[in-house]
Design an enzyme around this catalytic site. Structure first.
Site: not given
Ligand code: AMP
Length: 224
Positions: A13, A88, A124, A157, A168
């Protein structure tokens, strides 16, 4: 216009979203990036979000909404934006409609095999200084472990560790996947194959955006 990118962690994404951003001139807004920034700055909100992120679960809807609301109010998001990682869950999808009114909306589901995403996520590496993202296999740095952009040492990360990746993926399947049916029912959803290169994934997205009605704020531009 609002472009929503749906897909499992590691589906691309962020990378594809950057291509959409280049092509349209709209900013890519990643709630994950906004949250990581709050954690790095050790803000009260960041301190509350940190544990959930480290475990691979979702951060409280209200916290994410607060960050997103601030970001959407910025001038560069006025004509359109690309959402990466939001919504989400179903509550967030409904909230988004209330938050930012009736915009032309298009949703892309980037579909990837589980083996592909696990390989991408475990390889990554990110720059803690400038945020550049690399991959040990598919996007190597010129000097091993060193950011090409700013020279900082790259890190993995926290949530790209295997046990957190599994959580996740579970979170995605239980909470985020129901959004596919939600957007399908609204008629806004386009499925794209995310197993190939960035360009292969981006190409069908670009075609859909080019067909969006005039006035919806889209202008896919060719890269020079
Ligand atoms: P990402 O970088 O999109 O993979 O997000 C990393 C982490 O941030 C996720 O595993 C969640 O813990 C948190 N996170 C990101 N976006 C959201 C969202 N829209 N709602 C809730 N938690 C989020």
């Amino acid at each position: 216009m609002r472009v929503i990118l749906l897909g499992a962690p590691g589906s691309g994404k962020g990378t594809v979203g950057d291509r959409v951003s280049e092509a349209t001139g709209f900013p890519r807004i990643s709630t994950g990036d906004l949250l990581r920034d709050a954690v790095r700055k050790d803000t009260p909100l960041g301190r509350r979000a940190k544990d959930q992120m480290g475990r691979g679960g979702l951060v409280d809807d209200a916290l994410v909404l607060e960050l997103l609301g601030e970001r959407l109010a910025a001038a560069d998001a006025r004509d359109g934006y690309i959402l990466d990682g939001y919504p989400r869950n179903l509550d967030q999808a409904r909230c988004l409609e209330g938050l930012d009114g009736k915009r032309a909306e298009v949703v892309f589901l980037i579909e990837t095999g589980e083996d592909v995403v696990v390989e991408r996520l475990s390889g990554r590496r990110v720059c803690p200084n400038c945020g550049a993202v690399y991959n040990l296999v598919t996007k190597k740095t010129r000097r091993e472990g060193i950011c090409d952009v700013c020279g900082a040492h790259l890190v993995q990360r926290e949530d790209d560790r295997p046990e957190v990746i599994r959580e996740r993926m579970r979170t995605y399947r239980t909470q985020t996947e129901p959004l596919v049916a939600y957007y399908q029912a609204k008629g806004d959803l386009h499925k794209v194959d995310g197993n190939g290169s960035v360009e292969e994934t981006f190409s069908p997205i670009k075609s859909v955006l080019a067909r969006m009605p005039a006035g919806s704020g889209r202008v896919p531009r060719e890269r020079s």
